[in-house]
Design an enzyme around this catalytic site. Sequence first.
Site, PDB file in Angstrom:
ATOM      1  N   ARG A 165     -39.777 -36.337  -7.179  1.00 47.63           N
ATOM      2  CA  ARG A 165     -39.068 -36.648  -6.286  1.00 47.63           C
ATOM      3  C   ARG A 165     -39.713 -36.813  -4.797  1.00 47.63           C
ATOM      4  O   ARG A 165     -40.674 -36.127  -4.460  1.00 47.63           O
ATOM      5  CB  ARG A 165     -37.996 -35.614  -5.632  1.00 47.63           C
ATOM      6  CG  ARG A 165     -36.906 -35.417  -6.913  1.00 47.63           C
ATOM      7  CD  ARG A 165     -35.965 -33.923  -7.052  1.00 47.63           C
ATOM      8  NE  ARG A 165     -37.060 -32.823  -7.115  1.00 47.63           N
ATOM      9  CZ  ARG A 165     -36.602 -31.576  -7.069  1.00 47.63           C
ATOM     10  NH1 ARG A 165     -35.341 -31.287  -6.634  1.00 47.63           N
ATOM     11  NH2 ARG A 165     -37.464 -30.765  -7.475  1.00 47.63           N
TER      12      ARG A 165
ATOM     13  N   GLU B 196     -42.727 -25.957 -10.126  1.00 47.49           N
ATOM     14  CA  GLU B 196     -42.498 -27.032  -9.152  1.00 47.49           C
ATOM     15  C   GLU B 196     -43.735 -27.352  -8.278  1.00 47.49           C
ATOM     16  O   GLU B 196     -44.436 -26.296  -7.846  1.00 47.49           O
ATOM     17  CB  GLU B 196     -41.342 -26.680  -8.177  1.00 47.49           C
ATOM     18  CG  GLU B 196     -41.195 -27.711  -7.263  1.00 47.49           C
ATOM     19  CD  GLU B 196     -40.116 -27.682  -6.054  1.00 47.49           C
ATOM     20  OE1 GLU B 196     -38.961 -28.212  -6.104  1.00 47.49           O
ATOM     21  OE2 GLU B 196     -40.267 -26.620  -5.130  1.00 47.49           O
TER      22      GLU B 196
ATOM     23  N   ILE C  37     -42.186 -23.929   9.641  1.00 48.16           N
ATOM     24  CA  ILE C  37     -41.153 -23.511  10.778  1.00 48.16           C
ATOM     25  C   ILE C  37     -39.970 -23.483  10.373  1.00 48.16           C
ATOM     26  O   ILE C  37     -39.052 -22.623  10.624  1.00 48.16           O
ATOM     27  CB  ILE C  37     -41.510 -24.685  11.897  1.00 48.16           C
ATOM     28  CG1 ILE C  37     -42.908 -24.301  12.669  1.00 48.16           C
ATOM     29  CG2 ILE C  37     -40.464 -24.266  13.090  1.00 48.16           C
ATOM     30  CD1 ILE C  37     -43.407 -22.716  12.929  1.00 48.16           C
TER      31      ILE C  37
END
Length: 215
Positions: free
Chosen positions: A105, A139, A153
């Site tokens: 992806r 992953e 963040i």
Amino acid sequence: MMENWELDLQPYKQAVEELKVKLRSLREQYQRSSRHTPIEFVTGRVKPIGSIEEKAKRKDIPLRELEQRMQDIAGIRIVCQFVTDIDTIVDMIRSRKDITIINERDYIKEKKSSGYRSFHMVIDYPVHTIKGTKHILVEIQVRTMAMNFWATIEHSLNYKYRGEIPDDIKERLYRASEAAYNLDEEMSKIQGEVREAQSIIALRQGEHRTSFKNG
């Protein structure tokens, strides 16, 4: 799965550790050569049990189907300097014979609505256990340092606000994402100068090591 969390997650931990060693070894090989090092650093983790249970509940995944349906129990993150390094790293992973790519992806070409950018790959990685070979889904995230800073963040804020970040902060985060991407684009334009400077530094470090040994 999962009857004994500690035992069932051990192959995932093994997969993460083995992949970290292999990727860091590649980084070291680049560093010892005269070529640009596409990998800045590599990290990895196995998702905490509480996070696995929470996601399984949210996604309506029975625990017995976790191995097949939850693709990020084991995670590897590869961080690089330039956007162009991402393609190099992805091609490097695609060419490996010890893994099978399940899906990819590209959240760089098509960023998420939040502004999140990263390249994701899910791989099938075999680990050797006392019970035989076990195939683990892992992953892999590949991103620049600027993308990684932003994502770190955002993750912290999602945790603080329990996934419901206020709209004004979402807007500021999105603008920060665009600023980070513009920084990546600008650094890509001057990467020739940066790489030349890095080569000079590496050469001087090599000369220093040589003189230290001879001394």
